[in-house]
Scaffold this motif. Structure first.
Motif, PDB file in Angstrom:
ATOM      1  N   LYS A  62      47.672  40.105  36.492  1.00  0.00           N
ATOM      2  CA  LYS A  62      47.390  41.529  36.742  1.00  0.00           C
ATOM      3  C   LYS A  62      47.328  41.827  38.241  1.00  0.00           C
ATOM      4  CE  LYS A  62      45.522  42.693  32.394  1.00  0.00           C
ATOM      5  NZ  LYS A  62      45.404  43.911  31.709  1.00  0.00           N
ATOM      6  N   LEU A  63      46.784  40.877  39.003  1.00  0.00           N
ATOM      7  CA  LEU A  63      46.759  41.076  40.453  1.00  0.00           C
ATOM      8  C   LEU A  63      48.170  41.133  41.019  1.00  0.00           C
ATOM      9  CD1 LEU A  63      43.857  39.013  42.032  1.00  0.00           C
ATOM     10  CD2 LEU A  63      44.271  41.449  42.200  1.00  0.00           C
ATOM     11  N   TYR A  64      49.033  40.232  40.579  1.00  0.00           N
ATOM     12  CA  TYR A  64      50.405  40.248  41.092  1.00  0.00           C
ATOM     13  C   TYR A  64      51.152  41.504  40.676  1.00  0.00           C
ATOM     14  CZ  TYR A  64      50.307  35.755  43.354  1.00  0.00           C
ATOM     15  OH  TYR A  64      50.030  34.734  44.225  1.00  0.00           O
ATOM     16  N   LEU A  65      50.873  42.042  39.511  1.00  0.00           N
ATOM     17  CA  LEU A  65      51.472  43.325  39.122  1.00  0.00           C
ATOM     18  C   LEU A  65      50.983  44.447  40.043  1.00  0.00           C
ATOM     19  CD1 LEU A  65      51.275  43.097  35.216  1.00  0.00           C
ATOM     20  CD2 LEU A  65      53.331  42.985  36.648  1.00  0.00           C
ATOM     21  N   LEU A  66      49.705  44.432  40.369  1.00  0.00           N
ATOM     22  CA  LEU A  66      49.157  45.413  41.305  1.00  0.00           C
ATOM     23  C   LEU A  66      49.803  45.267  42.676  1.00  0.00           C
ATOM     24  CD1 LEU A  66      46.924  47.571  41.961  1.00  0.00           C
ATOM     25  CD2 LEU A  66      45.533  45.622  42.692  1.00  0.00           C
TER      26      LEU A  66
END
Length: 101
Positions: A62-66
């Motif tokens: 989720k962090l990498y998507l953000l």
């Protein structure tokens, strides 16, 4: 996952003290930085909270998507993680230097 600590935590390897993680430092910044976005890793350190402990955790994916959507946040996190790792390396270096005296 990436964890941000709010209390002091002791880091050991095989019972030997390495360093403390202080409030507002990341629990696993070196591990975070050493893995590619799609990798998960197992690292052999023990984290022990010296008091009741609170932390915030973020899922890696989720962090990498953000980060993909918001480059500014990605750069900011890179600087924070890099600074956190540098602080921990200096702490280890200080421990070795003091130990040699």
């Amino acid at each position: 996952m990436l964890f941000l600590c709010f209390d002091r935590i002791r880091v050991t390897v095989d019972g030997e003290f390495l360093h403390y993680i202080f409030p507002l430092q990341f629990l696993d910044s070196p591990e975070w930085d050493s893995l590619r976005p799609t990798e998960e890793g197992i690292f052999q350190v023990t984290l022990t909270a010296e008091t009741d402990c609170r932390y915030v955790s973020w899922r890696r994916k989720k962090l990498y998507l953000l980060f993909a959507q918001h480059r500014y946040i990605s750069r900011l996190f890179s600087v924070l993680i890099g600074s956190d790792i540098a602080d921990k390396l200096y702490a280890l270096n200080d421990r070795v230097y003091i130990g040699k005296r």
